[in-house]
Structure formats: structure tokens, C-alpha cells
Design a protein around this motif. Structure first.
Motif, PDB file in Angstrom:
ATOM      1  N   THR A 195       0.852  -1.177   0.000  1.00 33.28           N
ATOM      2  CA  THR A 195       0.000   0.000   0.000  1.00 33.28           C
ATOM      3  C   THR A 195       0.894   1.235   0.000  1.00 33.28           C
ATOM      4  OG1 THR A 195      -0.171   0.292   2.404  1.00 33.28           O
ATOM      5  CG2 THR A 195      -1.664  -1.298   1.387  1.00 33.28           C
ATOM      6  N   ASN A 196       0.264   2.398   0.049  1.00 35.22           N
ATOM      7  CA  ASN A 196       1.059   3.630   0.083  1.00 35.22           C
ATOM      8  C   ASN A 196       1.652   3.902   1.464  1.00 35.22           C
ATOM      9  OD1 ASN A 196      -1.464   4.194   1.240  1.00 35.22           O
ATOM     10  ND2 ASN A 196      -1.267   6.375   0.772  1.00 35.22           N
ATOM     11  N   LYS A 197       1.356   3.063   2.454  1.00 39.06           N
ATOM     12  CA  LYS A 197       1.848   3.281   3.810  1.00 39.06           C
ATOM     13  C   LYS A 197       2.671   2.123   4.369  1.00 39.06           C
ATOM     14  CE  LYS A 197      -2.005   6.315   5.053  1.00 39.06           C
ATOM     15  NZ  LYS A 197      -1.184   7.539   5.141  1.00 39.06           N
ATOM     16  N   ARG A 198       2.493   0.897   3.865  1.00 37.86           N
ATOM     17  CA  ARG A 198       3.158  -0.232   4.486  1.00 37.86           C
ATOM     18  C   ARG A 198       3.231  -1.411   3.525  1.00 37.86           C
ATOM     19  NH1 ARG A 198      -1.632  -2.798   8.295  1.00 37.86           N
ATOM     20  NH2 ARG A 198      -3.380  -2.121   7.002  1.00 37.86           N
ATOM     21  N   VAL A 199       4.019  -2.400   3.919  1.00 39.06           N
ATOM     22  CA  VAL A 199       4.059  -3.692   3.244  1.00 39.06           C
ATOM     23  C   VAL A 199       3.572  -4.740   4.238  1.00 39.06           C
ATOM     24  CG1 VAL A 199       5.879  -3.093   1.620  1.00 39.06           C
ATOM     25  CG2 VAL A 199       6.495  -3.971   3.870  1.00 39.06           C
ATOM     26  N   MET A 200       2.880  -5.752   3.730  1.00 40.54           N
ATOM     27  CA  MET A 200       2.316  -6.793   4.584  1.00 40.54           C
ATOM     28  C   MET A 200       2.517  -8.155   3.947  1.00 40.54           C
ATOM     29  SD  MET A 200      -1.338  -5.354   6.001  1.00 40.54           S
ATOM     30  CE  MET A 200      -1.974  -5.027   4.358  1.00 40.54           C
ATOM     31  N   VAL A 201       2.584  -9.164   4.792  1.00 44.43           N
ATOM     32  CA  VAL A 201       2.565 -10.554   4.366  1.00 44.43           C
ATOM     33  C   VAL A 201       1.469 -11.260   5.146  1.00 44.43           C
ATOM     34  CG1 VAL A 201       3.790 -12.744   4.339  1.00 44.43           C
ATOM     35  CG2 VAL A 201       4.985 -10.657   3.692  1.00 44.43           C
ATOM     36  N   GLY A 204      -1.421 -18.426   6.057  1.00 40.23           N
ATOM     37  CA  GLY A 204      -2.163 -19.288   6.969  1.00 40.23           C
ATOM     38  C   GLY A 204      -3.535 -19.622   6.448  1.00 40.23           C
ATOM     39  N   VAL A 205      -3.912 -20.900   6.560  1.00 39.74           N
ATOM     40  CA  VAL A 205      -5.244 -21.340   6.140  1.00 39.74           C
ATOM     41  C   VAL A 205      -6.205 -21.342   7.321  1.00 39.74           C
ATOM     42  CG1 VAL A 205      -6.547 -23.225   5.085  1.00 39.74           C
ATOM     43  CG2 VAL A 205      -4.219 -22.750   4.315  1.00 39.74           C
ATOM     44  N   ILE A 206      -5.849 -22.008   8.389  1.00 38.78           N
ATOM     45  CA  ILE A 206      -6.685 -22.037   9.593  1.00 38.78           C
ATOM     46  C   ILE A 206      -6.227 -20.976  10.580  1.00 38.78           C
ATOM     47  CG2 ILE A 206      -7.441 -23.450  11.532  1.00 38.78           C
ATOM     48  CD1 ILE A 206      -7.173 -25.901   9.766  1.00 38.78           C
ATOM     49  N   THR A 207      -4.948 -20.991  10.900  1.00 38.07           N
ATOM     50  CA  THR A 207      -4.377 -19.955  11.758  1.00 38.07           C
ATOM     51  C   THR A 207      -3.802 -18.861  10.860  1.00 38.07           C
ATOM     52  OG1 THR A 207      -3.840 -21.584  13.459  1.00 38.07           O
ATOM     53  CG2 THR A 207      -2.699 -19.473  13.570  1.00 38.07           C
ATOM     54  N   ARG A 208      -4.433 -17.716  10.821  1.00 32.03           N
ATOM     55  CA  ARG A 208      -4.011 -16.635   9.940  1.00 32.03           C
ATOM     56  C   ARG A 208      -2.955 -15.782  10.627  1.00 32.03           C
ATOM     57  NH1 ARG A 208      -6.808 -14.901   5.663  1.00 32.03           N
ATOM     58  NH2 ARG A 208      -7.254 -17.129   5.537  1.00 32.03           N
ATOM     59  N   ARG A 209      -1.875 -15.483   9.903  1.00 35.48           N
ATOM     60  CA  ARG A 209      -0.785 -14.656  10.402  1.00 35.48           C
ATOM     61  C   ARG A 209      -0.624 -13.445   9.498  1.00 35.48           C
ATOM     62  NH1 ARG A 209       0.628 -19.951  10.744  1.00 35.48           N
ATOM     63  NH2 ARG A 209       1.411 -19.871   8.605  1.00 35.48           N
ATOM     64  N   VAL A 210      -0.526 -12.268  10.104  1.00 36.44           N
ATOM     65  CA  VAL A 210      -0.374 -11.010   9.364  1.00 36.44           C
ATOM     66  C   VAL A 210       0.842 -10.284   9.915  1.00 36.44           C
ATOM     67  CG1 VAL A 210      -1.443  -8.835   8.701  1.00 36.44           C
ATOM     68  CG2 VAL A 210      -2.861 -10.874   8.998  1.00 36.44           C
ATOM     69  N   ALA A 211       1.846 -10.053   9.071  1.00 36.35           N
ATOM     70  CA  ALA A 211       3.040  -9.306   9.447  1.00 36.35           C
ATOM     71  C   ALA A 211       3.120  -8.072   8.563  1.00 36.35           C
ATOM     72  CB  ALA A 211       4.293 -10.165   9.278  1.00 36.35           C
ATOM     73  N   MET A 212       3.494  -6.939   9.156  1.00 38.31           N
ATOM     74  CA  MET A 212       3.537  -5.704   8.385  1.00 38.31           C
ATOM     75  C   MET A 212       4.682  -4.825   8.872  1.00 38.31           C
ATOM     76  SD  MET A 212       2.405  -2.497   9.612  1.00 38.31           S
ATOM     77  CE  MET A 212       1.899  -1.924  11.241  1.00 38.31           C
ATOM     78  N   MET A 213       5.102  -3.897   7.972  1.00 40.00           N
ATOM     79  CA  MET A 213       6.122  -2.927   8.293  1.00 40.00           C
ATOM     80  C   MET A 213       5.782  -1.612   7.595  1.00 40.00           C
ATOM     81  SD  MET A 213      10.233  -2.919   7.531  1.00 40.00           S
ATOM     82  CE  MET A 213      10.506  -4.353   8.563  1.00 40.00           C
ATOM     83  N   LEU A 248       8.526  -8.828   9.970  1.00 38.97           N
ATOM     84  CA  LEU A 248       8.619  -8.950   8.515  1.00 38.97           C
ATOM     85  C   LEU A 248      10.039  -8.576   8.095  1.00 38.97           C
ATOM     86  CD1 LEU A 248       7.222  -9.428   5.813  1.00 38.97           C
ATOM     87  CD2 LEU A 248       6.528  -7.031   5.808  1.00 38.97           C
ATOM     88  N   ARG A 249      10.851  -9.570   7.817  1.00 39.00           N
ATOM     89  CA  ARG A 249      12.235  -9.286   7.431  1.00 39.00           C
ATOM     90  C   ARG A 249      12.606  -9.967   6.122  1.00 39.00           C
ATOM     91  NH1 ARG A 249      17.468 -11.108   7.728  1.00 39.00           N
ATOM     92  NH2 ARG A 249      19.018  -9.453   8.100  1.00 39.00           N
ATOM     93  N   GLU A 250      12.356 -11.258   6.005  1.00 40.49           N
ATOM     94  CA  GLU A 250      12.747 -12.012   4.822  1.00 40.49           C
ATOM     95  C   GLU A 250      11.511 -12.613   4.171  1.00 40.49           C
ATOM     96  OE1 GLU A 250      16.590 -14.474   4.415  1.00 40.49           O
ATOM     97  OE2 GLU A 250      15.015 -15.962   4.732  1.00 40.49           O
ATOM     98  N   ILE A 251      11.344 -12.323   2.881  1.00 46.64           N
ATOM     99  CA  ILE A 251      10.192 -12.817   2.123  1.00 46.64           C
ATOM    100  C   ILE A 251      10.740 -13.595   0.936  1.00 46.64           C
ATOM    101  CG2 ILE A 251       7.991 -12.193   1.064  1.00 46.64           C
ATOM    102  CD1 ILE A 251       8.408  -9.402   2.337  1.00 46.64           C
ATOM    103  N   LYS A 252      10.503 -14.890   0.919  1.00 43.82           N
ATOM    104  CA  LYS A 252      11.078 -15.752  -0.099  1.00 43.82           C
ATOM    105  C   LYS A 252      10.118 -15.973  -1.260  1.00 43.82           C
ATOM    106  CE  LYS A 252      13.975 -18.346   3.163  1.00 43.82           C
ATOM    107  NZ  LYS A 252      14.315 -19.699   3.677  1.00 43.82           N
TER     108      LYS A 252
END
Length: 291
Positions: A195-201, A204-213, A248-252
Motif C-alpha cells: 500500500t502507500n503506507k506499508r508492506v504486509m505478508v 495461513g489457512v486455519i491460523t491466519r498470520r499477518v506481518a507488516m512494516m 517482517l524481514r525475509e520474504i522468499k
């Protein structure tokens, strides 16, 4: 004075009207009145063809020299070449050093339902990407090998009348295929969002994980490509934030790493250019809809 040529005028001559009709010239047809047809005096309502309408000297086709007469196409019904402005051509030419302009990934209009639930109203969506297919290459290979090996093993055991071991082999195959399906679902729901403010990853299918910077916290960003990554066009992104540990540091295995890197850097340092490009695309879309 000399006598006029021809026989003297005789009002009772029966052939006088025929001679006058035969010797009267046929008038030329105005091109604006029709495609070479018209009614001449003395011809009744029948058509008369002008010898210079519909045909003309010159090449029959553009770029080909031909002698003689050729058909002249109607300018309204003929092919009209596309009109390309200099502004459109300038982005396709290489500069003096021979460097072509960079490619820019297309901007998505709307986020998917998976990404939209994590955006707040004042945030502007820039794009989302799934991992490269290489991310699930290993599970797919394992699933294919397990199918061949366990299929052959179950057939061999069934031939030796060992029903219990055959059942175990079949159950083991179902477990492997279930694990492969789970990995594919993980890949499908794993998204990199900008987005214009952050990056997110999001994953997760059942347990959803959201990491952002936040973009303002990113102090360094790089991407790495192995020889296989360069061949298949994927890479690993590494984000740094003032030397601190972050979620959120390494995105493969991100696809199109060079274009994606330029997209993130442009959003960080030249947000006005992104807004201008989006506004131009929206204006062109409105113009096309109006047309």
C-alpha cells in the motif's frame, strides 16, 4: 464567303433528329453526384459510365509501384493506420547509452477479499502478489513420486495377497496427497501486499498470520536471486528497519523481483509519481468509457 460544310438545313429531313442525337457529346459526370453513373440527354434513364471514375493512375497498394490503372479505394472505407503520439513512443525508445526503459508492473484497481479485510479506509492499495510457483515445486514433486512408488508397491502387495500391507500403502498415499493439498492451500492464501503506507505478508489457512512494516520505518531493502531464481524470475526480499528485529524481514520466492523492487522503492521515494500515473490511467479509462 464560303458555304457552310455539310448538307443544307431541311426541316422535313427524316434523318436530321438521329444525326443530331448521335453527334451530341456525352456530358462528364460530376464525381460528387455519384460513383461514375448518371443519365445523359438522349439516353433516357439508362446509366452512362465515365472513363475516369473508380480508376486512376498510380500504385494499387501503398508501398508498391504498379504501372497502368489501379483501383482507388474509398478513403472512408479504406484502412486507416493508427495514430501514435510522440509521448507514447518516447517511453519505448532506448536512450543514448542504449538502455531501454524499465518495465512497470500494472497497478491493480481493487484488492482481493483476502487483502481488503486488512486495509483501513485512508490507505491506498498498490498491489498484491502470490509466491512464485517454485514455492510449491517440492511438495508437487513429492506427491508425484509418492503416487508412482506407492501405487507400484500397493499393486505388488495386492498380488502377493497381503491385504493389510496394501491398506497401509493406500493410507500412506492419502496422507501424502493430503499434505500436498495443504501446501498448495498455504501457497494460495500467502500474499505479499503493498500500500502507500506499508508492506504486509498474510499467510495461513486455519491460523491466519499477518506481518507488516510501515514504509517510513524501512531503512534498507534488497533482494537476492540464485541462478535458478534468475532463470525462473523469482527472488528473496530482505527488509531492514533501523537494526531492530521485526516480524517482517525475509520474504522468499516473490515473482518478478526486479519490477517489484522498483515498485516498492518508487512508493517509498517518489509517491507523487505513482499518484500521477494512477491519475493518468484513470483519466484514460474515463475517456475510453466516454468514447
Amino acid at each position: 464567303m464560303g458555304s457552310p460544310s455539310g448538307p443544307p438545313f431541311d426541316p422535313d429531313d427524316p434523318d436530321r433528329e438521329r444525326r443530331e442525337r448521335d453527334t451530341e457529346p456525352i456530358p462528364r459526370i460530376d464525381p460528387d453526384e455519384g460513383p461514375g453513373y448518371g443519365a445523359g440527354p438522349g439516353l433516357g434513364d439508362g446509366p452512362s459510365l465515365s472513363d475516369d471514375v473508380g480508376y486512376g493512375p498510380g500504385p494499387g497498394y501503398a508501398g508498391e509501384g504498379r504501372s497502368g490503372r489501379a483501383w482507388i479505394r474509398d478513403p472512408e472505407a479504406g484502412y486507416q493506420p493508427p495514430q501514435i503520439s510522440e509521448d507514447e513512443l518516447s517511453g519505448l525508445r532506448a536512450d543514448a547509452a542504449g538502455m531501454a526503459p524499465r518495465r512497470v508492473l500494472p497497478l491493480e484497481d481493487e484488492p482481493s477479499p483476502l487483502a481488503a479485510r486488512y486495509l483501513f479506509p485512508t490507505e491506498r492499495f498498490r498491489g498484491e502478489w502470490k509466491r512464485h510457483w517454485i514455492y510449491i515445486a517440492k511438495p508437487l514433486i513429492i506427491g508425484v513420486l509418492a503416487t508412482f512408488i506407492l501405487g507400484y508397491l500397493s499393486g505388488f502387495l495386492a498380488g502377493n495377497q497381503t491385504g493389510a500391507l496394501t491398506t497401509v500403502a493406500v493410507l500412506l498415499w492419502f496422507l501424502v496427497i493430503g499434505w500436498v493439498a495443504w501446501q498448495i492451500a498455504e501457497w494460495w492464501y500467502n500474499r505479499f501486499i503493498l500500500t502507500n503506507k506499508r508492506v504486509m505478508v498474510v499467510d495461513g489457512v486455519i491460523t491466519r498470520r499477518v506481518a507488516m512494516m510501515p514504509l517510513v520505518r524501512v531503512t534498507d531493502m534488497k533482494y537476492e536471486q540464485s541462478p535458478t531464481g534468475r532463470a525462473l524470475n523469482y527472488g528473496t526480499f530482505v527488509l531492514e528497519s533501523a537494526g531492530q528485529e521485526q516480524a517482517l524481514r525475509e520474504i522468499k520466492s516473490l515473482p518478478n523481483p526486479n519490477e517489484l523492487y522498483l515498485r516498492v522503492v518508487e512508493e517509498m521515494y517518489e509517491p507523487q509519481a505513482v499518484e500521477a500515473r494512477i491519475g493518468k490511467e484513470q483519466d484514460e479509462a474515463k475517456a475510453d468509457d466516454g468514447a
